[in-house]
Design a protein around this motif. Structure first.
Motif, PDB file in Angstrom:
ATOM      1  N   PHE A 320       0.844  -1.198   0.000  1.00 61.21           N
ATOM      2  CA  PHE A 320       0.000   0.000   0.000  1.00 61.21           C
ATOM      3  C   PHE A 320       0.874   1.240   0.000  1.00 61.21           C
ATOM      4  O   PHE A 320       1.306   1.714   1.053  1.00 61.21           O
ATOM      5  N   PRO A 321       1.121   1.823  -1.193  1.00 66.90           N
ATOM      6  CA  PRO A 321       1.920   3.048  -1.260  1.00 66.90           C
ATOM      7  C   PRO A 321       1.038   4.295  -1.194  1.00 66.90           C
ATOM      8  O   PRO A 321      -0.065   4.330  -1.732  1.00 66.90           O
ATOM      9  N   ILE A 322       1.527   5.307  -0.521  1.00 64.85           N
ATOM     10  CA  ILE A 322       0.917   6.626  -0.575  1.00 64.85           C
ATOM     11  C   ILE A 322       2.029   7.627  -0.879  1.00 64.85           C
ATOM     12  O   ILE A 322       3.219   7.300  -0.780  1.00 64.85           O
ATOM     13  N   CYS A 323       1.651   8.830  -1.258  1.00 65.17           N
ATOM     14  CA  CYS A 323       2.632   9.901  -1.463  1.00 65.17           C
ATOM     15  C   CYS A 323       2.409  10.980  -0.409  1.00 65.17           C
ATOM     16  O   CYS A 323       1.263  11.395  -0.164  1.00 65.17           O
ATOM     17  N   VAL A 324       3.493  11.401   0.213  1.00 63.87           N
ATOM     18  CA  VAL A 324       3.423  12.435   1.246  1.00 63.87           C
ATOM     19  C   VAL A 324       4.490  13.480   0.965  1.00 63.87           C
ATOM     20  O   VAL A 324       5.486  13.213   0.289  1.00 63.87           O
ATOM     21  N   SER A 325       4.277  14.676   1.483  1.00 64.61           N
ATOM     22  CA  SER A 325       5.198  15.770   1.189  1.00 64.61           C
ATOM     23  C   SER A 325       6.580  15.539   1.787  1.00 64.61           C
ATOM     24  O   SER A 325       7.597  15.907   1.205  1.00 64.61           O
ATOM     25  N   ASN A 326       6.629  14.910   2.960  1.00 64.83           N
ATOM     26  CA  ASN A 326       7.905  14.629   3.620  1.00 64.83           C
ATOM     27  C   ASN A 326       7.898  13.177   4.113  1.00 64.83           C
ATOM     28  O   ASN A 326       7.522  12.902   5.260  1.00 64.83           O
ATOM     29  N   PRO A 327       8.297  12.222   3.257  1.00 67.12           N
ATOM     30  CA  PRO A 327       8.202  10.799   3.613  1.00 67.12           C
ATOM     31  C   PRO A 327       8.943  10.435   4.903  1.00 67.12           C
ATOM     32  O   PRO A 327       8.415   9.665   5.715  1.00 67.12           O
ATOM     33  N   LEU A 328      10.141  11.008   5.120  1.00 67.62           N
ATOM     34  CA  LEU A 328      10.915  10.665   6.314  1.00 67.62           C
ATOM     35  C   LEU A 328      10.194  11.133   7.578  1.00 67.62           C
ATOM     36  O   LEU A 328      10.105  10.393   8.570  1.00 67.62           O
ATOM     37  N   GLN A 329       9.671  12.326   7.540  1.00 66.07           N
ATOM     38  CA  GLN A 329       8.974  12.879   8.705  1.00 66.07           C
ATOM     39  C   GLN A 329       7.722  12.057   9.033  1.00 66.07           C
ATOM     40  O   GLN A 329       7.463  11.730  10.202  1.00 66.07           O
ATOM     41  N   THR A 330       6.954  11.712   8.007  1.00 68.69           N
ATOM     42  CA  THR A 330       5.745  10.908   8.223  1.00 68.69           C
ATOM     43  C   THR A 330       6.106   9.521   8.730  1.00 68.69           C
ATOM     44  O   THR A 330       5.443   8.988   9.629  1.00 68.69           O
ATOM     45  N   ARG A 331       7.160   8.964   8.189  1.00 64.79           N
ATOM     46  CA  ARG A 331       7.593   7.638   8.636  1.00 64.79           C
ATOM     47  C   ARG A 331       7.959   7.647  10.125  1.00 64.79           C
ATOM     48  O   ARG A 331       7.589   6.745  10.874  1.00 64.79           O
ATOM     49  N   LEU A 332       8.691   8.656  10.553  1.00 65.56           N
ATOM     50  CA  LEU A 332       9.094   8.743  11.960  1.00 65.56           C
ATOM     51  C   LEU A 332       7.878   8.897  12.876  1.00 65.56           C
ATOM     52  O   LEU A 332       7.834   8.311  13.961  1.00 65.56           O
ATOM     53  N   ARG A 333       6.894   9.668  12.426  1.00 64.13           N
ATOM     54  CA  ARG A 333       5.700   9.836  13.245  1.00 64.13           C
ATOM     55  C   ARG A 333       4.911   8.527  13.344  1.00 64.13           C
ATOM     56  O   ARG A 333       4.408   8.160  14.409  1.00 64.13           O
ATOM     57  N   LEU A 334       4.820   7.788  12.226  1.00 63.52           N
ATOM     58  CA  LEU A 334       4.130   6.501  12.250  1.00 63.52           C
ATOM     59  C   LEU A 334       4.846   5.509  13.167  1.00 63.52           C
ATOM     60  O   LEU A 334       4.205   4.740  13.897  1.00 63.52           O
ATOM     61  N   LYS A 335       6.166   5.555  13.131  1.00 63.28           N
ATOM     62  CA  LYS A 335       6.950   4.658  13.987  1.00 63.28           C
ATOM     63  C   LYS A 335       6.659   4.920  15.460  1.00 63.28           C
ATOM     64  O   LYS A 335       6.532   3.989  16.267  1.00 63.28           O
ATOM     65  N   GLU A 336       6.519   6.182  15.824  1.00 57.41           N
ATOM     66  CA  GLU A 336       6.206   6.542  17.215  1.00 57.41           C
ATOM     67  C   GLU A 336       4.858   5.971  17.659  1.00 57.41           C
ATOM     68  O   GLU A 336       4.631   5.728  18.840  1.00 57.41           O
ATOM     69  N   HIS A 337       3.986   5.717  16.670  1.00 57.37           N
ATOM     70  CA  HIS A 337       2.654   5.192  16.979  1.00 57.37           C
ATOM     71  C   HIS A 337       2.536   3.698  16.680  1.00 57.37           C
ATOM     72  O   HIS A 337       1.423   3.148  16.651  1.00 57.37           O
ATOM     73  N   GLY A 338       3.668   3.031  16.425  1.00 54.72           N
ATOM     74  CA  GLY A 338       3.649   1.582  16.282  1.00 54.72           C
ATOM     75  C   GLY A 338       3.441   1.055  14.882  1.00 54.72           C
ATOM     76  O   GLY A 338       3.010  -0.084  14.703  1.00 54.72           O
ATOM     77  N   PHE A 339       3.777   1.856  13.848  1.00 52.12           N
ATOM     78  CA  PHE A 339       3.640   1.416  12.458  1.00 52.12           C
ATOM     79  C   PHE A 339       4.986   1.575  11.745  1.00 52.12           C
ATOM     80  O   PHE A 339       5.502   2.694  11.640  1.00 52.12           O
ATOM     81  N   ASP A 340       5.538   0.468  11.258  1.00 54.02           N
ATOM     82  CA  ASP A 340       6.839   0.523  10.580  1.00 54.02           C
ATOM     83  C   ASP A 340       6.642   0.725   9.082  1.00 54.02           C
ATOM     84  O   ASP A 340       6.682  -0.211   8.291  1.00 54.02           O
ATOM     85  N   ALA A 341       6.411   1.967   8.681  1.00 49.16           N
ATOM     86  CA  ALA A 341       6.296   2.300   7.261  1.00 49.16           C
ATOM     87  C   ALA A 341       7.682   2.293   6.630  1.00 49.16           C
ATOM     88  O   ALA A 341       8.700   2.384   7.316  1.00 49.16           O
ATOM     89  N   THR A 342       7.717   2.183   5.307  1.00 50.72           N
ATOM     90  CA  THR A 342       8.984   2.053   4.591  1.00 50.72           C
ATOM     91  C   THR A 342       9.108   3.135   3.534  1.00 50.72           C
ATOM     92  O   THR A 342       8.142   3.417   2.811  1.00 50.72           O
ATOM     93  N   LEU A 343      10.293   3.709   3.435  1.00 49.03           N
ATOM     94  CA  LEU A 343      10.564   4.687   2.386  1.00 49.03           C
ATOM     95  C   LEU A 343      10.761   3.973   1.055  1.00 49.03           C
ATOM     96  O   LEU A 343      10.817   2.750   0.994  1.00 49.03           O
TER      97      LEU A 343
END
Length: 400
Positions: A320-343
């Motif tokens: 499931f890919p999405i596009c975000v303005s700042n992938p690294l920033q969104t990834r770090l926020r998801l990680k803080e909430h228990g989701f290991d998203a991938t760049l």
């Protein structure tokens, strides 16, 4: 923490594979059973990987040096490496990122007297309509090679009936995985005979080697559980190890170096048996549950949300890919909430235009902003909604 990708294989399948490694069985019989299960020996090739079969295909076709191949703009880098190693010239064809289909108008504008083949990949678990592609190929007498590595759906689809060759993967992270192996549907009888004869010249992966692979992925399947995965992720970070690099190293099919020498093998006999079991027992209901979860997630996006494949006719949410303005920033926020998203992964690339002064393709723009969500069918509804709420403000439309 929810892992980035769960292996689509049961513990009972892994145990079956391990037991098969301890038995000496008739290899020719398993190949024959697989070919009959898929279609028939007249149009089916069983090989070690899609890259193995594609390399063999290029050897067998023996196109003139300098021949051009129209390639859908998002693919894996090794496919391009193999084209270049056969002195062929890849020509990127941009993709409509809403439907994930190639832009048919780019086929016509990219055609030259040197064009001999079209290589088109279904990506992200979306199966595109190839009607315009195969009609274009028939008009100009071109081979059509269909990369179906990400779209096995257990629904009887063996590739487009007008494609020259359709390639399916059962690698470690694929649907109905057998931890490797590939099946090709080859619609030219002579080509099928040549490729099946040549593949038998390759050495066979040993039962012991496949046994080791089964042990490794049994461990990975165990740590894929969300309660264990998060603890290991945190532990690796405390040791100042990069979890991303470790996960990629553990799941990488081929190492850096001479690719051709790593490809020229046949699957272990136990792997053939495991693949036969997966094809025999896998049900479309598994895909349907994944689709239902995927659409449930999207229903909690804003009404005007855009993501790659949002208008695809056949979306299975393999990833499931999405596009975000700042992938690294969104990834770090998801990680803080228990989701290991991938760049954006090195396993996929967007081919640039030949003229570097031209603006980037739509595919390049998307991959520069892409983030893969840790989506899985087992995720409870409350966590699907939580994931959607976390990413909704960041979702960005990419268009060209």
């Amino acid at each position: 923490m929810y892992p980035r990708k769960c292996l689509d294989i049961k513990a009972s399948d892994l145990l079956y594979g391990l037991l098969r490694c301890l038995n000496q069985t008739n290899r020719i019989e398993w190949v024959s059973k697989l070919q009959s299960k898929w279609s028939s020996s007249n149009d089916t090739l069983i090989c070690y990987s899609v890259r193995t079969g594609f390399n063999l295909l290029l050897d067998s076709l023996n196109l003139p040096a300098g021949s051009e191949v129209l390639v859908s703009a998002i693919t894996i880098p090794q496919m391009i490496d193999l084209l270049k190693s056969h002195q062929l010239v890849p020509v990127p064809i941009d993709i409509n990122m809403e439907s994930l289909a190639v832009k048919s108008e780019h086929l016509e504008s990219s055609l030259t007297k040197k064009t001999r083949m079209i290589l088109v990949a279904h990506i992200f678990g979306c199966r595109m309509d190839l009607t315009e592609v195969v009609n274009f190929a028939a008009k100009h007498d071109l081979f059509v090679i269909e990369d179906c590595a990400q779209v096995f759906l257990a629904d009887g689809y063996l590739g487009h009936p007008s494609a020259t060759v359709s390639m399916f993967s059962f690698g470690a992270i694929k649907t109905a995985t057998a931890l490797g192996g590939a099946i090709f549907t080859i619609r030219q009888a002579e080509l099928n005979q040549v490729m099946n004869r040549r593949v038998k010249e390759y050495p066979t992966i040993t039962q012991f080697s496949f046994f080791q692979r089964l042990i490794k992925y049994s461990f990975l399947r165990l740590v894929n559980h969300s309660s264990i995965y998060g603890s290991i992720f945190t532990f690796l970070e405390l040791l100042r190890h990069d979890p991303d690099q470790i996960v990629m190293a553990l799941t990488r099919s081929f190492q850096t170096g001479n690719l051709s020498s790593q490809l020229q093998y046949q699957p272990a006999t136990a792997q053939l048996a495991l693949l036969y079991r997966r094809l025999s027992q896998y049900r479309t209901e598994t895909i349907e549950r994944r689709q239902a979860s995927g659409y449930k997630l999207t229903r909690h996006f804003p009404d005007d949300a855009w993501w790659p494949g949002c208008h695809a006719k056949k979306h299975t949410f393999w990833i499931f890919p999405i596009c975000v303005s700042n992938p690294l920033q969104t990834r770090l926020r998801l990680k803080e909430h228990g989701f290991d998203a991938t760049l954006a992964s090195s396993s996929l690339i967007a081919l640039p235009k030949a003229d570097k002064n031209e603006s980037p393709t739509e595919a390049q723009l998307v991959l520069s902003k892409i983030l893969y969500l840790p989506f899985d069918v087992s995720m409870p509804s409350k966590d699907l909604i939580r994931l959607a709420d976390l990413v909704a403000p960041d979702i960005t439309r990419i268009s060209k």
